[in-house]
Motif scaffolding. Sequence first.
Motif: not given
Lengths: 157, 747
Positions: B273-294
């Motif tokens: 998310a930090a790299l994406l924020s640096k690239k876009t100049g925006h705050p970036v939010k990333v939330v895992n799905t339950r399957t990603e969590e497992f």
Amino acid sequence: MSTKTHVQTKINGETVDFLCEPRQSLLEVLRDVLQMTGSKEGCNDGNCGACTVNMDGRIVDSCLVLGVEAAGSEINTIEGVATSDGLHPIQQAFLENAALQCGICTPGFIVASKALLEAEPNPSEERIRLWLAGNLCRCTGYDKIVRAVMDAAQKMA
Amino acid sequence: MTTAYEPNVVLSTKEYDVVGTRPIRHDGVDKVTGAAKYGADFYASNMLFAKVLRSPHAHARIKSIDTTDAESLEGVRAVVTSKDFGNLPWTYERDQVMASHKVLYKGHPIAGVAAINSHIADHAISLIKVEYECLASVATVHEAMKENAPILLDDLRTEDDLGNNSESNTNVAKHIQYSTGDIEKGFNQADLIVEREFNTATVHQGYIEPSNFTVNWNQDGRLHIWLSSQGPFEIRGDAAKVLGIPVSNVKVTPMEIGGGFGAKFSVFSSPIAALLSKKTGHPVKVVNTRTEEFESSTPTPGSYLKVKIGITKSGQITSGQAYLAYEAGAYPGSPVGGGANCLFAPYDIPNQLIDGYDVVVNKPKTGAYRAPGSPNAAFAIESIVDELAEKLGMDPLNLRLMNASKSGTRRSDGVKFPRIGCIEVIEAMKSHPHYSTPLKGPNQGRGIAIGYWMNGAGESSITLTVHPDGHINLVEGSADIGGSRASISMMAAEVLGIPAESVHPSVVDTDSVGYTSGTGGSSVTHKAGIVVYQAASDVKLQLLDRAASIWGTDSNSLEMNNGVISSTSNHNLKISFEDLAAQLNDTGGPIVGRAALTTRGPGGAFAGHIIDVEVDPETGKVAILRCTAFQDCGKAIHPSYVEGQMQGGTVQGIGWALNEEYFMNEDGSMANGTFLDYRMPLALDLPMIDTVIVEVANPDHPFGVRGVGEVSIAPPLPAVANAVYGATGIRMNRLPMTPASIANITK
């Protein structure tokens, strides 16, 4: 990109208008569109109950309802449980019985428990456990939650 | 409903005014009304939503990544891959965040996409083309340790205790060895020797809130992360390291956290998310799905243990030998050390040899989970001790009591136990009515077991500000995962002689409080307790000084009791804390108390369980009929939340024993990454969990606190297994004890 649909519904007694894409769930609308973040996403597939809301008198996992399906419905969420008079007896019972630890599942449990006590004012422990089997809690082992619901039932009688 | 055991706090030696009471927690109202803001509830203006492309393969070489189509999708703002780390060197940590040349497990991140909403981001990751060369994978320690096994990490060598490395490629990252006495002599002295093997499956912490991060890489180079984490300061340090920026450029704001149990210490997707924020100049939010969590957070390891115990006819354990191999996941760092430390800890065994192996496998990197390493070990040792007691015709609690560790006993790693409550926990189990109540029917069994966890200490920093109305603002840095705002406030209130409700705790960001190590290792109430005691004592001293200056007297002649400052020599000189607080600004200025410290001496915790089960002989399904948990917590600051920790840990242990496991497909992928298929205990599966809090005060803490959060997860694994043995006559040596696994043997 998908076009958005206009939806009018009632949330916690107030008429609410919103625009949503057909693919957006009611949970997503509540959180991302209406910024009502009291309903939580734990799984997004109807297995944890953290997003439980009351829809036309029935508890549903709002992640399994589409936003557009809310048209013309009456939705009640955790945000509508306490009133200007104060906390609902179930909320008070959760606090007094220490029925939460991290608290992420708590809104779902309270909405579900409220529906139970409205339908059945004096449920047995077994009945409470069955009713709440659709709500996962990983912190408490459920003991204090079940006791809180029994306590609330007694106080509401 | 069973009747709660009253009173359920035993052996207390000291009572307090606030400590030991049960006030409503300070953050309670926000959490029952939905007002509390968890990480995923945070919305920054101009925010983008990110999704992560993850490997579909358990083990493969990445031949090429083509992000062209994803980048050109309408609504997509940026795509990043490991190349976006720039010239930073390859490290395990960076590779774990985003794979570069090889993927090591199904779910391994490969790329991140930021878009104007999460649906578009989701669509975009499906447009990224990755060419893989699939490799053979290993899912268990048995497969990974075979000769000619597929190797995960080309540079990995086995490191021993002295820091020496093996010469050849391997999947074994570490070999630890603890040795004391003469193992052979010990076995020669034994009349009975039992050796058994045990296997446990990979399990997940199962917190209900998926991991989440919102990251803003500001134009001034400062990185701001809003998250739900157990360790805001650990994340600050690790994110800075992975991104190659100074730690002072990172600010972490802890939002409320929806469970963690040890898992929420990792940076996970925040650097993406930090790299994406640096690239876009925006705050970036990333939330895992339950399957990603497992599939790609940090579960806790499956393991293989072989344990051999020698004992005399009279019940004295003479020798203990163990082989432990724990899954590390894709990178080194399993909790095998925790397992080795805890395995024999409840017992004073003169001759010991323990070999522990940290083994990489094609699964997500494992992380901490409540007493990490201990439950696997407890399952092994406590199953064997139960068998020994039966073979010797001894009561299983008496056998444990005979061999129990006490103050001065050496732990396997050489550490001498300070004052511990192992004996007291076993005594409490013996005298509890549950132990003497007969079982009621056929197919029922009762199991008992005990377990140990070291507990942790560490850094804590606390500031207290006095309000003009005699209330206190308490600023701290420990993420509150289950009521620690309340316990810390109560200890401050105790020192100052004011009600718990007069203290207002805030958990603040990493720029606003001194370094505070994470909420883990059962450390918070211990370390924050010592620090808040000092900070409140600092306030107290300043109040006495202030009163002395107002009265023109010596502060040594003043004392503060029950919220009243008074003179020991002149009974006319008396002022309440509240009245003095109102005068502070006019009599010299505000009062702020502070303390910061790296604490030591968490004391160690023992727990024990008595569990009754009924096994359905047809289906093999195990029903928990009754369960009583016992734990030495030193001193229960807020007994309700201590009980809650014991109950929650117990039920996680029951889930581990009976249902929970990563089902692995032939291709090395997880087959059951949802809450439907990864079956955690429901309200309907359980009885009430009775608790007995044993208070053997920790002499190294102002209130006698030991950590409380973890140890109760360990004994339920063997206690359920021992109960299943009582009901069926079968000793289960593999977890979980699913209905099928039991029915296959009983039928």
